[in-house]
Design an enzyme around this catalytic site. Structure first.
Site, mmCIF file in Angstrom:
data_model
loop_
_atom_site.group_PDB
_atom_site.id
_atom_site.type_symbol
_atom_site.label_atom_id
_atom_site.label_comp_id
_atom_site.label_asym_id
_atom_site.label_seq_id
_atom_site.Cartn_x
_atom_site.Cartn_y
_atom_site.Cartn_z
ATOM 1 N N HIS A 1 0.834 -1.206 0.000
ATOM 2 C CA HIS A 1 0.000 0.000 0.000
ATOM 3 C C HIS A 1 0.864 1.250 0.000
ATOM 4 O O HIS A 1 1.913 1.309 0.632
ATOM 5 C CB HIS A 1 -0.963 0.014 1.191
ATOM 6 C CG HIS A 1 -0.319 -0.119 2.522
ATOM 7 N ND1 HIS A 1 0.104 -1.331 3.052
ATOM 8 C CD2 HIS A 1 -0.007 0.811 3.468
ATOM 9 C CE1 HIS A 1 0.626 -1.152 4.243
ATOM 10 N NE2 HIS A 1 0.584 0.153 4.533
ATOM 11 N N LEU A 2 0.393 2.242 -0.728
ATOM 12 C CA LEU A 2 1.064 3.521 -0.876
ATOM 13 C C LEU A 2 0.407 4.548 0.043
ATOM 14 O O LEU A 2 -0.818 4.686 0.056
ATOM 15 C CB LEU A 2 0.955 3.993 -2.331
ATOM 16 C CG LEU A 2 1.468 5.405 -2.662
ATOM 17 C CD1 LEU A 2 2.987 5.436 -2.601
ATOM 18 C CD2 LEU A 2 0.962 5.839 -4.038
#
Length: 604
Positions: free
Chosen positions: A501-502
């Site tokens: 996840h960013l």
């Protein structure tokens, strides 16, 4: 009382003996039993005895084994051996009836029948519905904080009834130690006037730390009337829960929060090593802090009940919302794994004291009530999958680190959640429920097998670019709303949650959820990898260079702009709110730092 007749003794098999000397005493006894709730029981002992004199013949007939099936002619009341076994309360009612020479026998019999029915209902209620996720909670602020009981009971009933009417598969239990608890009586009376399922919100007398072992009531979650420091000590419920749970709860609490403000709560997973988990099946403790009316305690409101009732309502709402998150996780797990349970595949529910929560003291796990409801994963296939991924990434994912994975794999379950911002075939965008800045969202990959950057290969470069583009879009949207913000897009070297996840996070770091060094350093040190650098490295070398040294998280607190050092988070936040120094030069390269001006330049 007749001469030479001895009074009954507790040693003869009775649990409670009540003496009545006149009609008023009889009426009081009948009224007392009439007021008993289905979950109540009376204290053992001898009551109302003014002297150790003899007793009426009626009680002697009752005590006489050979005459247990005889009929008391004066009252017409049948006394059978089976009736002697109906329970302590029933025995006492019989005694009082016979001692009074049969007075009010029909009334007592009627009350006795009602009591029997209520006992059966209570037993059925406590022992059944084990599928329901149950929260046991004490009355908040009415002990040490001296909040008015009448006002507190109104808040409890309003908040609880509203909650159970909106949520299925949950039940709430207000708990107190004493039979004579006025708050229980007030809540019970007020709740009786509401039209809702009383089996899903009721009162219970018992020790909140021994509800299962001593009271037969299974509660997955218990609430703690905590102090603002979230520390053991003091008296009452707070001390009892920390003592019962042991040091494991202290460590888990510290990882979740350092302090608590009135009107707020924090949910803490109870480590499997805790006696409270092993012996009582409690999977979570929710610490909650209410308003204070005690001048000897912090933040006294000085009898301002307008504000006090508002804060108390907020406290219960926060408590119940945290419980709803846990209950949703539990319910979702049950629904998803019904077939696995039927095939005896080893599913472990929150009720099971053997629930596996690997690394319960791991700081990167226990702080996670972080995003959407954390889905407890426990079927055998999921555990095998975890082991395979652990071998690749050299990280074992505990059950609390699975929630992002669940969201990514099954976003349709959460499409109506307020925290979900966007769903596509490649990613899901959602708000961080514990944001570390004014704006903080996550762009989560939906590709199975990508737990972290350690799993990323060159073939995943198009996906990284898609995640980055989505992050840019949301940063642009936020900048249109507030042009004063600045953003970074990046990944944690060693994420605390499974599934790549960013982070899209504004650089003000103005959030009450940013509480400790780990929070701060995870976004301002080399532990945080800018998205543009990650894409360049994967493009050039086939993988990203990560900084897995978690000692970075324990570094001293330094301003992310001027790099000045500060002793604690409050002083650091005070400084960064006023700091006008330019950002480090390395962030000004390759558009790592996004602002309204850079976004406009990019668009042009």
């Amino acid at each position: 009382m007749l001469k030479n007749k001895q009074a009954p003794l507790l040693t003869e098999g009775f649990s409670r003996i009540t003496f009545c000397t006149d009609d008023d005493d009889i009426k009081k006894a009948v009224d007392m039993y009439s007021a008993l709730g289905p979950s109540h029981s009376l204290a053992s002992g001898v009551f109302g005895q003014k002297s150790k004199g003899p007793v009426q013949t009626g009680i002697m007939k009752f005590l006489k084994k050979a005459d247990t099936s005889s009929v008391n002619k004066s009252s017409g009341t049948m006394v059978t051996s089976s009736e002697r076994k109906t329970g302590q309360q029933n025995t006492t009612l019989k005694q009082e009836n016979l001692e009074a020479g049969g007075a009010c026998s029909m009334q007592v019999e009627k009350k006795l029948d009602n009591l029997k029915e209520k006992e059966e209902q209570s037993k059925e209620r406590v022992s059944s519905d084990t599928s329901l996720c149950t929260l046991a909670f004490p009355s908040i602020s009415t002990a040490d904080f001296q909040f008015d009981l009448e006002k507190a009971s109104e808040v409890i009933v309003d908040a609880a009834t509203d909650f159970v009417q909106k949520h299925d598969n949950v039940r709430l239990v207000l708990v107190d130690l004493s039979q004579k608890s006025r708050i229980l009586s007030l809540v019970k009376d007020k709740a009786a006037k509401k039209s809702f399922d009383s089996s899903r919100f009721f009162t219970f007398v018992g020790d909140i730390t021994q509800l299962h072992s001593k009271g037969g009531l299974q509660c997955n979650v218990i609430a703690n009337a905590a102090n603002w420091r979230l520390k053991p000590g003091g008296g009452g419920v707070n001390a009892a829960i920390f003592n019962a749970a042991g040091e494991a709860l202290q460590h888990a609490t510290k990882e979740c929060a350092d302090t608590l403000r009135p009107g707020n709560s924090v949910a803490v997973p109870v480590p499997s090593t805790s006696p409270l988990h092993q012996q009582e099946g409690v999977t979570h403790v929710i610490h909650v802090l209410g308003p204070n009316m005690n001048p000897m305690r912090p933040d006294c409101l000085k009898n301002d009940y307008t504000k006090g009732c508002k804060v108390l309502h907020e406290a219960y709402n926060s408590l119940f919302e945290n419980f709803a998150t846990i209950a949703q996780s539990y319910t979702g797990k049950q629904n998803d794994e019904t077939s696995s349970r039927k095939s005896a595949s080893g599913v472990i529910s929150p009720n099971d004291s053997k629930t596996k929560r690997e690394g319960s003291d791991d700081s990167e796990r226990t702080k996670k009530c972080k995003l959407l409801p954390s889905i407890l994963t426990s079927n055998q296939a999921r555990e095998e999958d975890n082991k395979k991924n652990a071998a690749v990434t050299n990280k074992t994912w505990g059950s609390w680190a699975q929630s992002l994975y669940e969201v990514a794999m099954h976003p349709e379950k959460y499409k109506n959640a307020d925290s979900i911002l966007e769903i596509s075939d490649e990613f899901v965008v959602l708000k961080d429920l514990y944001p570390k800045a004014k704006r903080h969202v996550l762009v989560i990959s939906r590709t199975d097998g990508l737990d972290s950057l350690a799993d990323v290969k060159k073939a995943h470069l198009p996906l990284l670019r898609s995640l980055h583009s989505a992050g840019l879009k949301w940063a642009h949207k936020f900048l249109e709303e507030d042009a004063s913000l600045k953003f970074r897009l990046g990944y944690h070297s060693v994420p605390s949650m499974r599934q790549l996840h960013l982070h899209v996070i504004s650089q003000d770091f103005n959030s009450p959820s940013l509480k400790n060094k780990k929070h701060w350093n995870s976004f301002t040190s080399a532990f945080f990898l800018d998205s543009v650098d990650v894409m360049d490295e994967v493009d050039q070398h086939g993988s990203a260079t990560i900084n897995p040294d978690e000692k970075l998280l324990a570094m001293e607190l330094r301003c992310h702009r001027c790099r000045s050092a500060h002793p604690n988070i409050p002083k650091l936040k005070s400084h960064i709110a006023a700091c006008k120094s330019p950002f480090p030069s390395h962030l000004l390269k390759k558009d790592k730092l996004l602002s309204a001006s850079t976004m406009r330049a990019g668009c042009s």
